[in-house]
Each structure stands twice: as structure tokens, then as C-alpha cells.
Design a protein around this motif. Structure first.
Motif, mmCIF file in Angstrom:
data_model
loop_
_atom_site.group_PDB
_atom_site.id
_atom_site.type_symbol
_atom_site.label_atom_id
_atom_site.label_comp_id
_atom_site.label_asym_id
_atom_site.label_seq_id
_atom_site.Cartn_x
_atom_site.Cartn_y
_atom_site.Cartn_z
ATOM 1 N N ARG A 15 40.958 34.356 38.325
ATOM 2 C CA ARG A 15 41.177 35.465 37.392
ATOM 3 C C ARG A 15 42.421 36.249 37.791
ATOM 4 O O ARG A 15 43.278 36.559 36.943
ATOM 5 N N LEU A 16 42.555 36.544 39.066
ATOM 6 C CA LEU A 16 43.724 37.289 39.532
ATOM 7 C C LEU A 16 45.002 36.467 39.381
ATOM 8 O O LEU A 16 46.051 37.005 39.020
ATOM 9 N N ASP A 17 44.915 35.166 39.660
ATOM 10 C CA ASP A 17 46.074 34.283 39.467
ATOM 11 C C ASP A 17 46.522 34.271 38.008
ATOM 12 O O ASP A 17 47.698 34.090 37.716
ATOM 13 N N ALA A 18 45.570 34.446 37.097
ATOM 14 C CA ALA A 18 45.873 34.484 35.664
ATOM 15 C C ALA A 18 46.275 35.894 35.202
ATOM 16 O O ALA A 18 46.493 36.113 34.017
ATOM 17 N N SER A 19 46.343 36.832 36.151
ATOM 18 C CA SER A 19 46.687 38.234 35.853
ATOM 19 C C SER A 19 45.769 38.835 34.800
ATOM 20 O O SER A 19 46.213 39.544 33.895
ATOM 21 N N MET A 20 44.472 38.557 34.953
ATOM 22 C CA MET A 20 43.481 39.085 34.020
ATOM 23 C C MET A 20 42.596 40.106 34.725
ATOM 24 O O MET A 20 42.289 39.955 35.915
ATOM 25 N N THR A 21 42.166 41.105 33.970
ATOM 26 C CA THR A 21 41.158 42.028 34.473
ATOM 27 C C THR A 21 39.785 41.414 34.211
ATOM 28 O O THR A 21 39.660 40.455 33.433
ATOM 29 N N GLN A 22 38.771 41.977 34.812
ATOM 30 C CA GLN A 22 37.410 41.527 34.521
ATOM 31 C C GLN A 22 37.105 41.722 33.047
ATOM 32 O O GLN A 22 36.462 40.874 32.426
ATOM 33 N N GLU A 23 37.572 42.814 32.504
ATOM 34 C CA GLU A 23 37.320 43.099 31.091
ATOM 35 C C GLU A 23 37.977 42.053 30.190
ATOM 36 O O GLU A 23 37.370 41.588 29.219
ATOM 37 N N GLU A 24 39.200 41.669 30.507
ATOM 38 C CA GLU A 24 39.899 40.652 29.708
ATOM 39 C C GLU A 24 39.194 39.304 29.793
ATOM 40 O O GLU A 24 39.010 38.629 28.776
#
Length: 84
Positions: A15-24
Motif C-alpha cells: 500500500r505504501l509502495d503504491a502511495s495509497m492511504t488506508q482510506e484510498e
């Protein structure tokens, strides 16, 4: 390390590698944000269907997430054996 914790760490890294938040990630996977948090901390274990949804939202295969979790488990087991 418990398998649920290893999967959660693998999910968080992706998720972090994809630059996403938990919400996203939750929105893209059709899940609740708090459920993403619970998975990432090992409090909940996702079903296969949920793993597929998460992987699709992250643009990868569920087998990749499971493989990364397995690698973490193997590292954990190896370090525990070396310490013991």
C-alpha cells in the motif's frame, strides 16, 4: 511472527509502495478503512475473496501478497532459530 501479522505487513508495504492511504485502498477494494487497519495490524485475517479485492486495488496478484507474507515468515523463523 504470526501469519496474520506477516500478511498485514506485506499489505502495508504494498500500500505504501503504491502511495495509497488506508482510506484510498479501502475505497478501491470496496472495504471499510478500519478493516484495512485491522488486517495491517494482524487483528483480522482476510478471506481469499478479500485478498483478491486488495490485490486488484493494489495492481498486483494475491499470490504476490501471500508470497511476500511467506518471505516475512521465513525471515522471522530463521532469526528466531538463530537466536535460540
Amino acid at each position: 511472527m504470526e501469519p496474520a501479522v506477516a500478511f498485514g505487513r506485506a499489505l502495508r508495504k504494498r500500500r505504501l509502495d503504491a502511495s495509497m492511504t488506508q482510506e484510498e485502498l479501502a475505497f478501491e477494494a470496496g472495504l471499510a478503512r478500519v478493516y484495512i487497519s485491522w488486517i495491517e495490524t494482524g487483528r483480522k485475517q482476510p478471506t481469499f475473496r478479500t485478498m483478491i479485492k486488495l490485490a486488484y486495488a493494489l495492481g498486483c496478484f494475491a499470490s504476490e501478497l501471500v508470497g511476500e507474507a511467506e518471505a516475512l515468515l521465513n525471515e522471522s523463523t530463521a532469526s528466531e532459530s538463530a537466536e535460540g
